[in-house]
Structures are given as structure tokens and as C-alpha cells.
Design a protein around this motif. Structure first.
Motif, mmCIF file in Angstrom:
data_model
loop_
_atom_site.group_PDB
_atom_site.id
_atom_site.type_symbol
_atom_site.label_atom_id
_atom_site.label_comp_id
_atom_site.label_asym_id
_atom_site.label_seq_id
_atom_site.Cartn_x
_atom_site.Cartn_y
_atom_site.Cartn_z
ATOM 1 N N UNK A 375 0.767 -1.188 0.044
ATOM 2 C CA UNK A 375 0.063 0.285 0.452
ATOM 3 C C UNK A 375 1.127 1.332 -0.378
ATOM 4 N N UNK A 376 2.198 1.324 -0.470
ATOM 5 C CA UNK A 376 2.770 2.401 -0.031
ATOM 6 C C UNK A 376 2.736 2.995 -1.018
ATOM 7 N N UNK A 392 7.460 10.310 -11.063
ATOM 8 C CA UNK A 392 7.961 9.848 -10.324
ATOM 9 C C UNK A 392 8.501 11.318 -9.420
ATOM 10 N N UNK A 393 9.039 12.137 -9.417
ATOM 11 C CA UNK A 393 9.106 13.349 -8.981
ATOM 12 C C UNK A 393 8.432 13.644 -8.119
ATOM 13 N N UNK A 394 6.630 13.968 -9.380
ATOM 14 C CA UNK A 394 5.496 14.612 -8.303
ATOM 15 C C UNK A 394 5.166 13.804 -7.285
ATOM 16 N N UNK A 399 4.199 13.057 -1.455
ATOM 17 C CA UNK A 399 4.573 11.949 -0.936
ATOM 18 C C UNK A 399 3.415 10.460 -1.468
ATOM 19 N N UNK A 400 2.303 11.408 -2.974
ATOM 20 C CA UNK A 400 1.447 9.655 -3.762
ATOM 21 C C UNK A 400 2.770 9.343 -4.395
ATOM 22 N N UNK A 470 -1.224 13.332 6.712
ATOM 23 C CA UNK A 470 -2.908 14.378 6.398
ATOM 24 C C UNK A 470 -3.308 13.589 5.603
ATOM 25 N N UNK A 471 -3.635 12.313 6.067
ATOM 26 C CA UNK A 471 -4.777 11.545 5.658
ATOM 27 C C UNK A 471 -5.312 10.105 6.353
#
Length: 493
Positions: A375-376, A392-394, A399-400, A470-471
Motif C-alpha cells: 500500500x506504499x 516519479x518526481x511529483x 508523498x503520493x 495528512x490522510x
């Protein structure tokens, strides 16, 4: 609902005081003034609690003096950057949610970092409680106002404005994914997209008749077992500067509002989770709200295919052959491999109608990606290295996270059919997420050439079973912030 205010530095007279502190901290500014007003109780309390400012660490001091109800220290770790401030804001929120008012001693931070702290707190504040009829006032958050100190109030407000709009998009997605399937079915989900019109997004809804005329045989095959009619929604945000000739960017979402598996029915245990098999479509809708809400300087289109996959006397059968909108034929081996059928028609439509700069699809597509990545990370498949690197950078910035998975001819051969152009699953359980991506790629790469494309399998990241910074537990809205960041960094202007 909490109001977020940015104010000039001053010592609060009441309520909770929040101290964002990095490793090796020394109390300064408002924090130092508050400690002095409390007779040194804050410094003594932090020392007694062995608070070091480590990332994720927190410490609560009750009634330290100076009319403060509590002091909450949250650790930033070794580096005070946007990610650490966002996480600290999220970690602080549950500790102050029971207070009517709280004040953040963020006077030593740059305005953008103050806004990042506020964004983390807002993202963590999400609750889906519309069906809780017996919840008492004591069980509900009480935080009405969160004030954040900044040496440049206007700059902090300016930095907060787009983050607030992005949070609106995240919350919209979380709402959609959290809804029960008897409430949110294809027609209802399509109607909710119309709410984006107030932000300047044009919304076009295609019903079954229109899709039959177009020849959406793959999508309609999935929906034919349900009493709920399918929909496809086309959302357009036109924010590019005047005179821009750039093609739009395109985002496509799988929207199976409930997935029983059809005739290839799923086991009963955990089937209730299949209400969030529309999380890819939910993310696209939230992303369009975020882009429009912050007035992104880009032309973007979002397309979602909305169906319900049910078993009935009219349901699609294993062994059926359907003709997709592209003209390619598909042998149905497993009716539970339905999301790729929905994406097939919608992707081809997006390519043909909009001729976009790139296409990115999001789908809770395979359990195999959870086996591979847990789930990572979401599984990322791409035919373009530049787009993959940008994603990948975004992902690292928001953190997504994504992890690139392979594509290749050997996998593609596994979906070869004896009687049609392809079959909808490979030959076994091995590499299931890859053969699914190979299937989707056949509706992206054509004899006319390949449009840059990425497929994000978000089966493991769309829903959280525990809280994170944050979730809150539940719908994550994975993809909204990731793709907004991608657009902001590479495709605006």
C-alpha cells in the motif's frame, strides 16, 4: 469546519498553542515569549518529555499557564521543508481538534512553509460523517479557528490559496469514494460532476444511447448486467493563456461504482470494499476541481467511464466477444477484469477527440499490484520515459509515491486470443498487473503513433486502513495532489 487565518505574530491570550519545532530547536519568537509568560513551564515540560523535534514526534503540555489550555509541540525532523511542515500540520490537527481555537507559533517560518503547515492540518481534518445520526457533540471536532503567525501575512495567504483549492479537490474525491454504492451509482456520480461548472469546468454527460451510437462495446459490455445505466463524463478546463496552441493534457478514470465481479463473482468477504472501485474516476473529478479552483494555466480534459458490474440474466459472460470503440475485438475470459474494458473505450475516445499532449489513466485495477507493492506505492506503467520521470518526481514531492513497472512484448503475448484480437486477461496469475497494463496500452499506441501515456494502478493506495499524517482512515484521494503537482511543474503557461 475550521477557518484558517494568517495573522501577524503575537502571543495568544487563550486556547491551544502549537509549536512546530525541528531537531536541535531552541525556543524563539512567540514560543520563547509563551515560555516566559508560563514561567518556563514549556521548556521544562518539553525537556521532561524528551521531546527532540524528530519527525512525527509530538508532545502535549496541559494548562502550562498564561491562560493557555494546552501547548502542542510537533516535530519537523532534521529539515524544515514543505513536506515536513505539511506532515506536522496533519499530526497536530488531532491533538487540537477538541479546542475551539488554536494558534500556531509559525512566525520563524517562510510564508510558503506556514501555508504548508495549514494545508497539512486541513487535509487531516477531513471527515465523512453524513450517515452518523447518533454522534454526540463530544465526539465531533470543535476546532473553529486555526490562526497561523507569519512575518508576511499577505505572502502566506497567497501561498495558501492554491493549496486550499487543491484540498477542496481532495475532499471532493474523498466524498465520492466514501459514498455507499446505493447512493453513488453511475447516474448520480455523473450528476455530481455538474458541480464543477461553478468553477468554470464544462461538463458533458454521455448516456447509454450516445455510447451505443459511438460503438462503446467494451464499456457497455461491463454495464449490461446492471439495472443502473452507464455514463461517460467529459470535463474540460480551459485555463491556458490566450494564444496558446498547446494540446490539452488528458486524465482518464475507471469508475466502477460497485464491482461484484459479474458472472466471475468475487468472494463475499470484503466485497463491501468494492464501492471504491471508482476511485480512479473520483481522483480525476477531484483533480479537475483542483485545477479549476486554483485557475491552473493549462487546458485539461478529464474523462470518466461510469458503470456498475453486476451478475444477472443480462450480464456479460466469460467467452463473450465484444467490439471496442477502437474496432478491436476482445474475448472475455474473466468478467471481473472489467476496469480495463471501461478504460479501453474511454482512452480511445480521449485520444481521437482531443489529441492530447499526454494521457494518464488511474484505476483500482488489480489485486496483483498490491501483492507487488503493498500500500506504499501505486504501480506506474508508461510508454514515455520523460512522463514517467515527471510522475516519479511529483510523487516524491507530494508523498503520493509511484513505482515504475515493466512493459514488454513477452507480457503482451499473454493476452493473445485464439478467436479475437485479444483476451481481457493473461494466461495465469503471474504478472497480472502487467498484462492488464499491456491490454490498456493497445488502446493508446496505434499505427498512427504513440501518444505519451501512463497508467497508474491505484488498487493499493486508494483506501487507507489507518490514519497517516495528512490522510485520515478511509478514502485517500490518491492521485489528486500527484497529478496537480505534475501539471503545475511541467505543463502550465
Amino acid at each position: 469546519m475550521t477557518d484558517f487565518l494568517f495573522v501577524s505574530p503575537s502571543l495568544p491570550r487563550a486556547g491551544a498553542l502549537v509549536l512546530p519545532l525541528a531537531e536541535g530547536f531552541s525556543l524563539a519568537g512567540i514560543a520563547q515569549d509563551a515560555d516566559a509568560a508560563c514561567g518556563g513551564a514549556i521548556a521544562r515540560g518539553l525537556a521532561a518529555a524528551s521531546f527532540k523535534g524528530k519527525k512525527g514526534q509530538s508532545c502535549t503540555l496541559w494548562s502550562p499557564g498564561a491562560h493557555l489550555s494546552k501547548v502542542v509541540a510537533v516535530g519537523l525532523g532534521a529539515t524544515a521543508d514543505a513536506r515536513s511542515l505539511e506532515a506536522a500540520g496533519g499530526n497536530a490537527l488531532p491533538l487540537i481538534a477538541g479546542e475551539p481555537e488554536a494558534f500556531v507559533a509559525s512566525d520563524g517560518l517562510a510564508p510558503a512553509l506556514v501555508a504548508a503547515f495549514a494545508s497539512g492540518a486541513r487535509l487531516r481534518s477531513y471527515r465523512f460523517d453524513r450517515y452518523r445520526t447518533k454522534e454526540t457533540a463530544e465526539d465531533k471536532p470543535k476546532l473553529v479557528r486555526l490562526s497561523l503567525a507569519s512575518s508576511d501575512v499577505e505572502a502566506a495567504r497567497a501561498a495558501w490559496k492554491p493549496l486550499d483549492a487543491i484540498a477542496d479537490g481532495v475532499f471532493l474525491t474523498r466524498d465520492l469514494v466514501s459514498e455507499p454504492p446505493n447512493v453513488l451509482f453511475p447516474e448520480e456520480m455523473a450528476e455530481r460532476c455538474k458541480g464543477l461548472e461553478k468553477l468554470g469546468v464544462s461538463v458533458e454527460i454521455l448516456g447509454q444511447a450516445e455510447m451505443e451510437t459511438l460503438g462503446f462495446g467494451a464499456l457497455l459490455g461491463v454495464s449490461q448486467g446492471s439495472a443502473r445505466a452507464p455514463r461517460m463524463v467529459v470535463m474540460q478546463w480551459k485555463g491556458a493563456p490566450a494564444g496558446s496552441t498547446a494540446a490539452p493534457v488528458a486524465f482518464i478514470g475507471k469508475g466502477v461504482t460497485f464491482d461484484t465481479g459479474g458472472i466471475s463473482i468475487k468472494p463475499a468477504g470484503g466485497m463491501e470494499d468494492m464501492k471504491f472501485d471508482m476511485a480512479g474516476a473520483g481522483a480525476v473529478i477531484g483533480l479537475m476541481a483542483a485545477l479549476a479552483g486554483r485557475k491552473a494555466k493549462v487546458d485539461a480534459v478529464g474523462l470518466v467511464g461510469l458503470v456498475e458490474n453486476m451478475p444477472s440474466g443480462t450480464a456479460q459472460r466469460p467467452g463473450d466477444v465484444v467490439k471496442s470503440y477502437s474496432g478491436q475485438t476482445i474475448e472475455i475470459i474473466n468478467t471481473d477484469a472489467e476496469g480495463r474494458l471501461v478504460l479501453a473505450d474511454v482512452l480511445w475516445y480521449a485520444r481521437q477527440r482531443f489529441k492530447p499532449r499526454f494521457m494518464i489513466d488511474l484505476a483500482t485495477l488489480t489485486g496483483a499490484i498490491i501483492v507487488a507493492l503493498g500500500h506504499e506505492h501505486a504501480g506506474m506503467f508508461a510508454n514515455d520515459d520523460t512522463l514517467a520521470q515527471q510522475l516519479s518526481a511529483a510523487g516524491a514531492a507530494t508523498g503520493e509515491a509511484v513505482w515504475r513497472m515493466p512493459l514488454g512484448e513477452a507480457y503482451d503475448k499473454q493476452i493473445k486470443s485464439d478467436i479475437a484480437d485479444m483476451k481481457n486477461v493473461g494466461g495465469g496469475r503471474q504478472g497480472g498487473s502487467i498484462t492488464a497494463a499491456q491490454f490498456i496500452q493497445r488502446f493508446v499506441d496505434t499505427s498512427e503513433g504513440a501518444v505519451p501515456w501512463a497508467h497508474l494502478d491505484i488498487a493499493g493506495t486508494a483506501w487507507a486502513t489507518k490514519d497517516s499524517a495528512v490522510t485520515p482512515k478511509g478514502a485517500t484521494a490518491y492521485g489528486v495532489r500527484l497529478l496537480d503537482r505534475l501539471v503545475a511543474e511541467h505543463y502550465e503557461g
